[in-house]
Design an enzyme around this catalytic site. Structure first.
Site, PDB file in Angstrom:
ATOM      1  CE1 TYR A  14       9.091  19.613   3.417  1.00  0.00           C
ATOM      2  CE2 TYR A  14      10.734  17.950   3.921  1.00  0.00           C
ATOM      3  CZ  TYR A  14       9.837  18.911   4.336  1.00  0.00           C
ATOM      4  OH  TYR A  14       9.683  19.164   5.672  1.00  0.00           O
TER       5      TYR A  14
ATOM      6  CD1 TRP B  81       6.003   3.403   3.986  1.00  0.00           C
ATOM      7  CD2 TRP B  81       7.394   4.124   2.405  1.00  0.00           C
ATOM      8  NE1 TRP B  81       6.313   4.718   4.268  1.00  0.00           N
ATOM      9  CE2 TRP B  81       7.156   5.193   3.315  1.00  0.00           C
ATOM     10  CE3 TRP B  81       8.231   4.350   1.310  1.00  0.00           C
ATOM     11  CZ2 TRP B  81       7.742   6.449   3.154  1.00  0.00           C
ATOM     12  CZ3 TRP B  81       8.821   5.607   1.164  1.00  0.00           C
ATOM     13  CH2 TRP B  81       8.572   6.644   2.089  1.00  0.00           C
TER      14      TRP B  81
ATOM     15  CE  LYS C 184       6.465  26.938  -0.970  1.00  0.00           C
ATOM     16  NZ  LYS C 184       6.089  27.644  -2.196  1.00  0.00           N
TER      17      LYS C 184
ATOM     18  CB  SER D 179      10.206   5.873 -14.422  1.00  0.00           C
ATOM     19  OG  SER D 179       9.127   6.729 -14.722  1.00  0.00           O
ATOM     20  CB  SER D 180      11.741   9.173 -10.561  1.00  0.00           C
ATOM     21  OG  SER D 180      10.549   8.633 -10.080  1.00  0.00           O
TER      22      SER D 180
ATOM     23  CG  HIS E  56      12.818  14.582  11.183  1.00  0.00           C
ATOM     24  ND1 HIS E  56      12.548  15.784  10.593  1.00  0.00           N
ATOM     25  CD2 HIS E  56      12.275  13.649  10.378  1.00  0.00           C
ATOM     26  CE1 HIS E  56      11.863  15.586   9.478  1.00  0.00           C
ATOM     27  NE2 HIS E  56      11.687  14.293   9.327  1.00  0.00           N
ATOM     28  CG  HIS E  57      12.214  10.111   9.236  1.00  0.00           C
ATOM     29  ND1 HIS E  57      10.882   9.999   8.937  1.00  0.00           N
ATOM     30  CD2 HIS E  57      12.688  11.129   8.482  1.00  0.00           C
ATOM     31  CE1 HIS E  57      10.573  10.922   8.028  1.00  0.00           C
ATOM     32  NE2 HIS E  57      11.640  11.624   7.744  1.00  0.00           N
TER      33      HIS E  57
ATOM     34  CB  SER F  79       0.923  29.031  -6.052  1.00  0.00           C
ATOM     35  OG  SER F  79       1.480  28.666  -4.808  1.00  0.00           O
TER      36      SER F  79
ATOM     37  NE  ARG G  38       4.118   3.661  11.028  1.00  0.00           N
ATOM     38  CZ  ARG G  38       5.010   4.402  10.358  1.00  0.00           C
ATOM     39  NH1 ARG G  38       5.832   5.207  11.001  1.00  0.00           N
ATOM     40  NH2 ARG G  38       5.089   4.345   9.051  1.00  0.00           N
TER      41      ARG G  38
ATOM     42  CG  ASP H 146       5.946  17.697 -26.969  1.00  0.00           C
ATOM     43  OD1 ASP H 146       5.073  17.213 -27.706  1.00  0.00           O
ATOM     44  OD2 ASP H 146       6.328  17.134 -25.922  1.00  0.00           O
TER      45      ASP H 146
ATOM     46  CG  HIS I  41      -1.506   1.361   1.546  1.00  0.00           C
ATOM     47  ND1 HIS I  41      -2.516   1.938   0.810  1.00  0.00           N
ATOM     48  CD2 HIS I  41      -1.201   2.271   2.516  1.00  0.00           C
ATOM     49  CE1 HIS I  41      -2.819   3.125   1.316  1.00  0.00           C
ATOM     50  NE2 HIS I  41      -2.023   3.361   2.348  1.00  0.00           N
TER      51      HIS I  41
ATOM     52  CB  THR J 198       6.122  25.043   5.419  1.00  0.00           C
ATOM     53  OG1 THR J 198       7.308  24.289   5.147  1.00  0.00           O
ATOM     54  CG2 THR J 198       4.919  24.280   4.921  1.00  0.00           C
TER      55      THR J 198
ATOM     56  CG  HIS K  49      12.615  14.491   5.455  1.00  0.00           C
ATOM     57  ND1 HIS K  49      11.637  14.028   6.286  1.00  0.00           N
ATOM     58  CD2 HIS K  49      12.326  15.774   5.221  1.00  0.00           C
ATOM     59  CE1 HIS K  49      10.795  15.014   6.569  1.00  0.00           C
ATOM     60  NE2 HIS K  49      11.200  16.088   5.940  1.00  0.00           N
TER      61      HIS K  49
ATOM     62  CD  GLU L 261       9.739  10.146  -2.884  1.00  0.00           C
ATOM     63  OE1 GLU L 261       8.566   9.950  -3.248  1.00  0.00           O
ATOM     64  OE2 GLU L 261      10.662  10.386  -3.681  1.00  0.00           O
TER      65      GLU L 261
END
Length: 531
Positions: free
Chosen positions: A263, A147, A337, A175-176, A308-309, A274, A456, A111, A82, A334, A259, A261
């Site tokens: 963002y 994950w 914004k 791909s990315s 921080h993880h 925006s 979890r 294009d 998931h 943040t 991390h 990722e």
């Protein structure tokens, strides 16, 4: 005006001397940015429903305490796949699809700069996810280690299908990276005359910065999965203490990717919001340049907060303080914004069509996710919250009511431009209200479960959590079903509807519908020489 009216430069890539290919071959061989954008968006929606079905299995199992529906090992496979599908299959391809559709239009380019690579970067994705999903049917089952695939769960205790998981991750990463290179080259080289850097629409800016992040961190993920592969199958000991390795090193490498990722999955949202907020406020965006600098500073700071993880891994106190303060610092741009969006709405002539509803919901609910992130940044507090449902609540507020709501807002906002038809506003509002109510029933009570100590990724729990879990599961099923309204809206809009006209939102001049440079052929406002 339908976007297909002036089939000019964008289709030139497709046309052989025999004429353009038809039917299935058109989609397989297309190098048209609009076609590829549509492919990405449909693929991401299919993955969204697939990952959502897995979330339904998770919530059905947790509907009451005790093991009832699925085996614990299968439950772990569901939580793992998931997460992987929602991150790499739903959110990221959706943003790439939006980039393909919108960036050439917004900068006045015919294009994307590298159209064949564009085709290739999409068509390897279905293979990656077929490989990942097929691992669930192998002997021993699919990936069951979360994950984040922490070692030694992914190296010593994982099923043989881990090899397929690693291969799939490599293909997604390729791909990315190709998509990101394409975005950078397009924005740097193909802007229309007069389209200076500080005239770029914010969606283009946010994607440019996201693309640099992707190129910086996807190779780190590739390195991590390769080390997992060799530890499991080739006898290396990168993450095995018995052979001189270190399992905590895995976490450092993974989160140095993970991390930024996070963002990568939210910066394009900022660009979408925006674009939408000024349109429905009938005002120019407040503080354009501060938005650009805020986006760039978020990207830079995202490389300084990975640990921080990992507060509970036994870091030195100095390191814990450093990562705590850096994480709090990232809240500042943040906050800039959010302030600018609110200031844009302030005293504007606001109307609340579906895109605006999703955008306003984004601002409020994403901010809740931001505040719970600040709570998690406080090291001593994180010792209590770590690996509880509080963390699950936090990142789902950021990724569901953040990233996914912004993608839905974008779909409603640009559907008239893509199809030439207006969507059904009543159905759109039904989709919004069903989604926004159910998503809060689903995720908000998780904060309380986490603060009360429910861990979890565990298929069973103490009976004291039963009532709240039932509420959460009901919210989950309702949110899942609500998305079929969205599918109905999109299909109805593609088939037909009220013609969209030149400016369906009656936006103030100078917004995303008309850009500062000579208008591209696909814009709503047809250039005078074509009329």
């Amino acid at each position: 005006m339908s976007t297909t009216t002036h089939d000019t430069l964008a289709t030139a890539h497709d046309e052989h001397h025999h004429g353009a290919p038809k039917g299935l071959m058109r989609w397989l061989l297309t190098t048209n940015h609009k076609d590829i954008g549509s492919l990405y968006l449909w693929f991401s929606f299919i993955m969204f429903l697939t990952g959502g079905a897995m979330a339904m299995v998770i919530r059905a199992e947790l509907f009451q305490p005790g093991l009832q529906l699925v085996e614990p090992n299968f439950f772990n496979q569901m939580t793992t796949v998931h997460g992987l599908i929602m991150v790499f299959g739903a959110v990221m391809p959706a943003f790439t699809g939006l980039a393909n559709w919108l960036i050439p239009m917004m900068i006045g380019a015919p294009d994307m700069a590298l159209p064949r690579m564009n085709n290739w970067s999409f068509w390897i994705l279905p293979f990656a996810f077929t490989i990942l999903l097929s691992s669930l049917f192998m002997e021993g089952g699919g990936p069951n280690f979360g994950w984040t695939f922490y070692a030694p769960l992914s190296t010593t205790y994982s099923p043989d299908s881990t090899a397929l998981f690693v291969f799939a991750i490599h293909i997604m990463g390729i791909s990315s990276i190709m998509g990101a290179i394409n975005v950078i080259v397009t924005i740097v080289n193909l802007r229309a005359p007069g389209m200076t850097w500080m005239k770029l629409p914010l969606f283009v800016w946010t994607w440019l910065i996201t693309a640099f992040l992707l190129i910086a961190v996807m190779p780190v993920l590739a390195g991590a999965v390769t080390m997992v592969l060799t530890d499991k199958f080739f006898g290396t000991s990168f993450f095995d203490a018995a052979g001189g390795g270190d399992p905590v090193m895995f976490q450092h490498i993974f989160w140095f990717f993970g991390h930024p990722e996070v963002y990568i999955m939210i910066l394009p949202s900022f660009g979408i919001i925006s674009a939408i907020i000024p349109t429905f406020s009938r005002k120019k965006l407040f503080g354009y340049s501060s938005m650009v600098y805020a986006t760039a500073s978020i990207a830079v700071l995202s490389f300084l907060v990975w640990a921080h993880h990992m507060f509970t891994t036994g870091m030195p106190v100095f390191a814990e303080l450093f990562f705590m303060y850096c994480t709090m610092l990232i809240a500042v741009p943040t906050g800039v914004k959010v302030f600018n969006w609110v200031a844009t709405m302030w005293r504007g002539s606001m109307t609340f069509e579906t895109p605006m509803l999703f955008a306003v919901a984004f601002i409020i609910l994403f901010t809740i996710g931001g505040f719970s992130g600040l709570m998690l940044a406080i090291t001593p507090a994180d010792f209590q919250y770590h690996d509880t449902y509080f963390v699950v609540a936090h990142f789902h507020y950021v990724l569901v009511t953040g990233a996914i709501f912004s993608i839905m807002a974008a779909a409603y906002y640009w559907l008239p431009k893509w199809t030439g038809n207006m969507y059904n506003e009543t159905l759109g509002k039904w989709h919004f209200w069903c989604s926004v109510i159910s998503v809060n029933v689903l995720f908000f009570p998780m904060h309380f479960l986490g603060l009360a100590g429910m861990p979890r990724r565990i298929p069973d729990y103490a009976v004291q959590f039963a009532d709240v879990n039932q509420i959460v599961s009901i919210g989950g099923f309702a949110f899942g079903l609500s998305q079929f309204i969205f599918l109905a809206v999109v299909l109805k809009c593609i088939k037909g509807g009220k013609p969209a006209g030149d400016n369906p939102w009656e936006a103030a001049e100078g917004l995303e519908w008309t850009i500062a440079s000579p208008a591209p052929y696909h814009s709503f406002t047809t250039p005078p020489e074509i009329k």
